[in-house]
Design an enzyme around this catalytic site. Structure first.
Site, PDB file in Angstrom:
ATOM      1  NE  ARG A 238      -3.779  37.800  42.518  1.00 39.90           N
ATOM      2  CZ  ARG A 238      -3.377  36.551  42.675  1.00 39.90           C
ATOM      3  NH1 ARG A 238      -3.029  36.120  43.860  1.00 39.90           N
ATOM      4  NH2 ARG A 238      -3.329  35.724  41.647  1.00 39.90           N
ATOM      5  CD  GLU A 267       2.883  40.504  46.556  1.00 42.67           C
ATOM      6  OE1 GLU A 267       3.441  39.605  45.884  1.00 42.67           O
ATOM      7  OE2 GLU A 267       1.907  40.279  47.263  1.00 42.67           O
ATOM      8  CG  HIS A 285       2.874  36.261  47.066  1.00 46.50           C
ATOM      9  ND1 HIS A 285       2.411  37.184  46.147  1.00 46.50           N
ATOM     10  CD2 HIS A 285       2.085  35.164  46.907  1.00 46.50           C
ATOM     11  CE1 HIS A 285       1.391  36.654  45.457  1.00 46.50           C
ATOM     12  NE2 HIS A 285       1.197  35.430  45.916  1.00 46.50           N
TER      13      HIS A 285
END
Length: 319
Positions: A238, A267, A285
């Protein structure tokens, strides 16, 4: 009119054919919401179940749901959902904790090896029209390297099994790990009792923690300064686990040699240019991704919805 109404709060998959076909078997209508929070809530307030990826579901959102029985998240983390509010409203929350273990472990290993073998510097050497190993020095033999894992869940355990065949030693810090889990760990894995001890004694650190109030900002300036200057940091868990400003400062100042990130905070990043610093290797990601993993996530999340609506036990309830 269908017996049940299931709403996808934020559609990120190529199709939702898997969900639609599975839900049709219990006479459930599938609706894919679009737009922002308020638009989604308008569609979702009469739903019997929600399928969720990234859209935040806070206490106010929960209180507006009139008959929802379950929020099934497609991914592993559930930090975008207010678990207490959902529990108070008698709404189950589920995740899919085992759908991309292979993928994330492989991606983490890829980042680790790329940094330890100094591939970014090698690529930049060739792009600059040079052909020598000057920028890549020094590189240590993998059998002389120790990797520290912060957290030892499914992904970290899979990663740990892939390191010994390469000659890499593995050290773990996980304050929540049971004695039984320690006892059954691979013989090549050793454990330390403190984060500071791990940070100061390894050549690479890989983070495998959930995002909680306690782990937010887990790696900041103080922790980075404890790491050897030749060390590298990898985060595929994370983004908010790492203070990004502190990490960029450490790389620019030489406190840390390299970092591999698949997640950042926020993000998407507001300015991708600031991530392009020497020693930084960033991917968008994508560690969770394979076609098989996506399908597994869709199937398992939808199964939790079906189990809830038909009175069957849940596999992955988190609240």
């Amino acid at each position: 009119m269908s017996t049940y109404r299931v709403v996808v709060t934020d559609q990120v998959f190529p199709t939702v054919d898997i969900e639609r076909e599975m839900l049709a078997e219990i006479d459930a209508e599938l609706v894919v919401a679009s737009g922002g929070r308020e638009e989604v809530l308008t569609v979702a307030q009469d739903a019997d179940a929600l399928l969720n990826t990234y859209l935040p579901i806070d206490a106010d959102f929960v209180s507006s749901l009139k008959r929802c029985q379950v929020v099934a998240r497609y991914g592993i983390g559930v930090d975008n959902i207010d678990l207490e509010a959902a529990a108070s409203a008698d709404i189950a929350v589920t995740n899919v904790p085992d759908y991309s273990v292979e993928e994330v472990a492989a991606h983490t290993l890829t980042l680790l090896l790329a940094l330890l073998r100094r591939l970014p510097e090698g690529v930049e050497t060739v792009r600059a029209g040079e052909w020598n190993i000057g920028r890549t020095r020094p590189i240590r033999r993998l059998s002389e390297v120790t990797v520290g894992l912060v957290g030892f869940g499914r992904i970290a355990q899979r990663l740990a099994r892939s390191l010994p065949p390469l000659g890499v030693r593995c050290v773990v810090f996980d304050p929540f790990l049971s004695d039984q889990a320690r006892a059954t760990a691979d013989e090549h894995v050793s454990f330390v009792d403190g984060l500071e001890e791990l940070l100061s004694s390894v050549d690479a650190v890989s983070l495998h923690c959930p995002l909680t109030p306690e782990t937010r900002g887990l790696i900041g300036r103080e922790q980075l300064e404890r790491m050897p200057s030749h060390a590298v940091l990898v985060n595929t868990s994370r983004g908010p686990l790492v203070d990004l400003d502190a990490l960029i400062f450490a790389l620019k100042s030489g406190t840390l040699r390299g970092a591999g990130l698949d997640v950042v905070d926020p993000e998407p990043p507001e300015d991708t240019g600031r991530l392009m610093v020497p020693g930084m290797l960033v991917t968008p990601h994508m560690a969770f991704y394979s076609e098989e993993a996506l399908q597994e996530s869709q199937l398992k999340a939808t199964t939790q919805v079906i189990n809830t609506l038909t009175g069957r036990p849940l596999d992955y309830r988190v609240n």
